[in-house]
Design an enzyme around this catalytic site. Sequence first.
Site, short mmCIF file in Angstrom:
data_model
loop_
_atom_site.label_atom_id
_atom_site.label_comp_id
_atom_site.label_asym_id
_atom_site.label_seq_id
_atom_site.Cartn_x
_atom_site.Cartn_y
_atom_site.Cartn_z
N ASP A 15 45.73 9.24 -8.79
CA ASP A 15 46.79 9.90 -9.56
C ASP A 15 48.10 9.12 -9.59
OD1 ASP A 15 46.83 10.41 -6.81
OD2 ASP A 15 47.97 12.26 -7.03
N GLU A 42 46.06 12.62 -4.75
CA GLU A 42 46.58 12.17 -3.46
C GLU A 42 48.03 12.59 -3.28
OE1 GLU A 42 48.67 9.61 -0.58
OE2 GLU A 42 48.99 9.68 -2.75
N GLU A 43 48.76 12.67 -4.40
CA GLU A 43 50.18 13.01 -4.34
C GLU A 43 50.41 14.51 -4.20
OE1 GLU A 43 52.31 10.81 -4.01
OE2 GLU A 43 51.51 8.95 -4.87
#
Length: 242
Positions: free
Chosen positions: A83, A141-142
């Site tokens: 992402d 992931e963020e």
Amino acid sequence: MTKREEEIAARVAQHKDELTALRREFHAHPEISWKESGTQEKIIAYLQALGLTAERAVSTGVLAYLRGGKSKGALLGMRADMDALPVQEETGLPFASEVPGVMHACGHDSHLAMLLVAARVLTELQAELLVDILFVFQPAEEEIRNSGAGQMKDHPLVRRCDRLIGLHIWGDMEAGTATLESGPVMVASDTFRAEIRGRGGHGAAPRRSAQSIRSRRVAFSWRSCSARSRGNSTRRPRRCSA
């Protein structure tokens, strides 16, 4: 390096232009957490062209399995995140983000390109591999509260991994080098919600209240502590008290 390692390094070097092109393609078309459907399609198409079976996992993620020619069943996972961030790119680069307000500002475009080219090279070397390999492309992931890692780690194939490796690019390091260190290396973040309940009172009788305002002052002190810590190196963790 051994002669065989030099041969493998030379093989990897042959794909440098492809690696650069892949990274720039992902960089120009970023997608935020849980919206990586276009990225997912590109990954699947690339892996299928290598002859691998790629499957969608945890919504917008991808998994692909490579069976080693000399494997006895051990499974090595190799992971990359997918992402981008809600950031407006202003670099002016020819491959800058074409999506307003979204940018690969944390290197995940590089991670994707690296793992895809690794999949190509390892597929070429499949007959020699002593282990099976699971290529893990993890979304979100963020995202903190709804983490892609939190969901991907529970996938049955991922849980079968005997070892799982990943990496993150680091601008301070010379190109072509890597490092492995024990202990904390990079910073992480988390979120929490605090609900402060109190009993109202009057300034003339503070003893009858629960002093909820004082509790809020303590919480604000912790936020100030966090702000003061921003000048510290993430590679040298420090404790901050309020």
